[in-house]
Write a protein that holds these residues in place. Structure first.
Motif, PDB file in Angstrom:
ATOM      1  N   VAL A  29      -1.808  -0.735  15.526  1.00 31.00           N
ATOM      2  CA  VAL A  29      -1.625  -0.377  14.097  1.00 31.00           C
ATOM      3  C   VAL A  29      -2.546   0.840  13.719  1.00 31.00           C
ATOM      4  N   TYR A  30      -1.497   1.942  13.207  1.00 30.50           N
ATOM      5  CA  TYR A  30      -2.385   3.003  12.720  1.00 30.50           C
ATOM      6  C   TYR A  30      -2.682   2.845  11.235  1.00 30.50           C
ATOM      7  N   GLY A  31      -3.538   3.515  10.565  1.00 19.92           N
ATOM      8  CA  GLY A  31      -4.029   3.392   9.310  1.00 19.92           C
ATOM      9  C   GLY A  31      -2.955   3.456   8.107  1.00 19.92           C
ATOM     10  N   ASP A  32      -2.155   4.581   8.655  1.00 15.74           N
ATOM     11  CA  ASP A  32      -0.943   4.937   7.917  1.00 15.74           C
ATOM     12  C   ASP A  32       0.138   3.806   7.600  1.00 15.74           C
ATOM     13  N   GLN A  33       0.384   2.881   8.433  1.00 17.74           N
ATOM     14  CA  GLN A  33       1.466   1.979   8.567  1.00 17.74           C
ATOM     15  C   GLN A  33       1.086   1.002   7.335  1.00 17.74           C
ATOM     16  N   PRO A  34       0.173   0.195   7.180  1.00 20.88           N
ATOM     17  CA  PRO A  34       0.077  -0.786   6.214  1.00 20.88           C
ATOM     18  C   PRO A  34      -0.042  -0.134   4.950  1.00 20.88           C
ATOM     19  N   VAL A  35      -0.690   1.017   4.667  1.00 24.70           N
ATOM     20  CA  VAL A  35      -0.465   1.675   3.373  1.00 24.70           C
ATOM     21  C   VAL A  35       0.707   2.174   3.056  1.00 24.70           C
ATOM     22  N   ASN A  52      11.054  -8.705   1.240  1.00 26.23           N
ATOM     23  CA  ASN A  52      10.703  -9.507   2.618  1.00 26.23           C
ATOM     24  C   ASN A  52       9.179  -9.223   3.219  1.00 26.23           C
ATOM     25  N   PRO A  53       8.219  -9.962   2.994  1.00 26.84           N
ATOM     26  CA  PRO A  53       6.816  -9.437   3.150  1.00 26.84           C
ATOM     27  C   PRO A  53       6.725  -9.422   4.757  1.00 26.84           C
ATOM     28  N   HIS A  54       7.668 -10.228   5.386  1.00 25.46           N
ATOM     29  CA  HIS A  54       7.582 -10.529   6.653  1.00 25.46           C
ATOM     30  C   HIS A  54       8.190  -9.336   7.742  1.00 25.46           C
ATOM     31  N   LEU A  55       8.867  -8.061   6.956  1.00 25.46           N
ATOM     32  CA  LEU A  55       9.423  -7.156   7.770  1.00 25.46           C
ATOM     33  C   LEU A  55       8.451  -6.572   8.213  1.00 25.46           C
ATOM     34  N   PRO A  56       8.678  -5.930   9.461  1.00 27.89           N
ATOM     35  CA  PRO A  56       7.454  -5.029  10.054  1.00 27.89           C
ATOM     36  C   PRO A  56       7.255  -3.843   9.680  1.00 27.89           C
ATOM     37  N   MET A  57       6.012  -3.098   9.937  1.00 29.22           N
ATOM     38  CA  MET A  57       5.654  -1.982   9.570  1.00 29.22           C
ATOM     39  C   MET A  57       6.559  -0.983  10.613  1.00 29.22           C
ATOM     40  N   ILE A  58       7.066   0.341   9.876  1.00 36.33           N
ATOM     41  CA  ILE A  58       7.654   1.089  10.666  1.00 36.33           C
ATOM     42  C   ILE A  58       6.659   1.971  11.538  1.00 36.33           C
ATOM     43  N   GLU A  59       7.192   3.040  12.146  1.00 39.69           N
ATOM     44  CA  GLU A  59       6.455   3.861  12.992  1.00 39.69           C
ATOM     45  C   GLU A  59       5.316   4.610  12.128  1.00 39.69           C
ATOM     46  N   ASP A 187      10.660   4.345   5.353  1.00 35.59           N
ATOM     47  CA  ASP A 187      10.033   2.848   5.287  1.00 35.59           C
ATOM     48  C   ASP A 187      10.640   2.199   3.914  1.00 35.59           C
ATOM     49  N   LEU A 188      10.917   2.846   2.837  1.00 30.35           N
ATOM     50  CA  LEU A 188      11.508   2.618   1.606  1.00 30.35           C
ATOM     51  C   LEU A 188      12.939   2.029   2.192  1.00 30.35           C
ATOM     52  N   VAL A 189      13.786   2.938   2.546  1.00 32.22           N
ATOM     53  CA  VAL A 189      15.129   2.750   2.660  1.00 32.22           C
ATOM     54  C   VAL A 189      15.541   1.596   3.884  1.00 32.22           C
ATOM     55  N   TYR A 190      14.701   1.458   4.640  1.00 33.95           N
ATOM     56  CA  TYR A 190      14.471   0.175   5.720  1.00 33.95           C
ATOM     57  C   TYR A 190      14.389  -1.073   4.648  1.00 33.95           C
ATOM     58  N   ARG A 191      13.705  -1.181   3.631  1.00 31.03           N
ATOM     59  CA  ARG A 191      13.453  -2.219   2.817  1.00 31.03           C
ATOM     60  C   ARG A 191      14.465  -2.567   2.003  1.00 31.03           C
ATOM     61  N   TYR A 192      15.179  -1.604   1.552  1.00 31.60           N
ATOM     62  CA  TYR A 192      16.430  -1.457   0.712  1.00 31.60           C
ATOM     63  C   TYR A 192      17.277  -1.912   1.323  1.00 31.60           C
ATOM     64  N   HIS A 193      17.499  -1.565   2.740  1.00 37.30           N
ATOM     65  CA  HIS A 193      18.722  -1.971   3.307  1.00 37.30           C
ATOM     66  C   HIS A 193      18.565  -3.628   3.859  1.00 37.30           C
ATOM     67  N   TRP A 194      17.491  -4.077   3.865  1.00 39.48           N
ATOM     68  CA  TRP A 194      17.391  -5.450   4.062  1.00 39.48           C
ATOM     69  C   TRP A 194      17.587  -5.952   2.954  1.00 39.48           C
ATOM     70  N   ALA A 195      17.208  -5.924   1.745  1.00 38.71           N
ATOM     71  CA  ALA A 195      17.637  -6.436   0.534  1.00 38.71           C
ATOM     72  C   ALA A 195      19.002  -6.505   0.263  1.00 38.71           C
ATOM     73  N   LEU A 225      15.788  11.500  11.853  1.00 41.80           N
ATOM     74  CA  LEU A 225      14.939  12.590  11.714  1.00 41.80           C
ATOM     75  C   LEU A 225      13.786  12.018  12.455  1.00 41.80           C
ATOM     76  N   ILE A 226      13.267  10.811  12.321  1.00 44.03           N
ATOM     77  CA  ILE A 226      11.806  10.517  12.857  1.00 44.03           C
ATOM     78  C   ILE A 226      12.182  10.008  14.551  1.00 44.03           C
ATOM     79  N   GLY A 227      13.401  10.126  14.863  1.00 46.67           N
ATOM     80  CA  GLY A 227      13.663   9.792  16.340  1.00 46.67           C
ATOM     81  C   GLY A 227      13.711   8.297  16.654  1.00 46.67           C
ATOM     82  N   TYR A 228      14.095   7.639  15.595  1.00 45.34           N
ATOM     83  CA  TYR A 228      14.003   6.158  15.953  1.00 45.34           C
ATOM     84  C   TYR A 228      15.024   5.710  17.077  1.00 45.34           C
TER      85      TYR A 228
END
Length: 241
Positions: A29-35, A52-59, A187-195, A225-228
């Motif tokens: 886990v890198y510092g920017d991920q939980p932030v 959903n607080p259980h959704l993982p952190m993205i890259e 990260d934001l759109v990932y969580r929008y999409h889950w909702a 864009l992020i190479g997912y």
């Protein structure tokens, strides 16, 4: 889910899934991920979007390599002309623009197949017309749209985008936004999409007036864009939740 279909057009989201690492895995886990996760959840909370607080952190920034300005500019031109064709642009006009701007080498197999179909199905036209929303994200990534993308409730300004694409010779002249900016939106759109998908599972309308089509296309473009997915080609991008 990697492609829009009629269910998306009808705003009927598809079943969500969450991948949980095996217990014996210990992902770094890198510092920017939980932030970033905390920030995105605070935005959703303020907008009344379920979390959903259980959704993982993205890259992390340390784990990605952004697409280059040239790659993004080439993809933007290709996506936008195919989207215009999906929206009713005559085939002759689309081909003329492609020839004039040297876009043909940058078309994907799926885009080329659509372009080579003189009378595409309504389903395909709808699918590709929605790509305007993905193009808007690419335009934003190249710094031609100010600020953040904003809540995905309304479709983009296609006329304004088209004007820029036609009249700016070097779309990548200002470079690409920072990895932090792009990852924040990813990260934001990932969580929008889950909702949205969860609302569909529950038989409910999308929360907070979110537009499923806009969310899907933003997620698609940001993941590219992020190479997912191992730097997947455009046609192979996925929008997992």
């Amino acid at each position: 889910m990697g492609k829009r279909d009629d269910a998306i057009r009808a705003k009927t989201p598809i079943l969500a899934s969450v991948t949980i690492p095996d217990r014996d895995e210990a992902p770094m886990v890198y510092g920017d991920q939980p932030v970033r996760k905390q920030w995105a959840e605070s935005v959703l909370y303020a907008q009344g979007v379920p979390i959903n607080p259980h959704l993982p952190m993205i890259e992390s920034e340390a784990q990605i390599t952004l697409r280059t300005p040239r790659e993004i500019a080439d993809r933007l031109r290709a996506v936008s002309i195919i989207a215009a064709r999906g929206s009713g642009l005559p085939l002759a006009d689309a081909r003329r623009f492609i020839d004039e701007r040297g876009i043909d080498p940058h078309l994907t197999p799926a885009e080329r197949a659509f372009l080579d179909t003189p009378e595409p199905t309504m389903r395909d036209q709808i699918q590709f017309s929605w790509r305007h929303e993905a193009a808007w994200v690419l335009l934003w990534a190249l710094r031609h749209v100010e600020g953040q993308l904003g809540a995905p409730r309304e479709t983009c300004d296609v006329d304004a985008m088209t004007d820029i694409i036609i009249n700016v010779p070097d779309l990548g002249r200002d470079g690409v936004r920072s990895a932090n900016d792009i990852l924040n939106e990813a990260d934001l759109v990932y969580r929008y999409h889950w909702a949205i998908r969860q609302a569909g599972i529950d038989g409910q309308a999308p929360p907070a007036d979110l537009d499923p089509g806009v969310v899907l296309e933003r997620h698609y473009a940001l993941n590219w864009l992020i190479g997912y997915g191992g730097n997947a080609d455009w046609d192979d991008v996925t929008t997992d939740t």
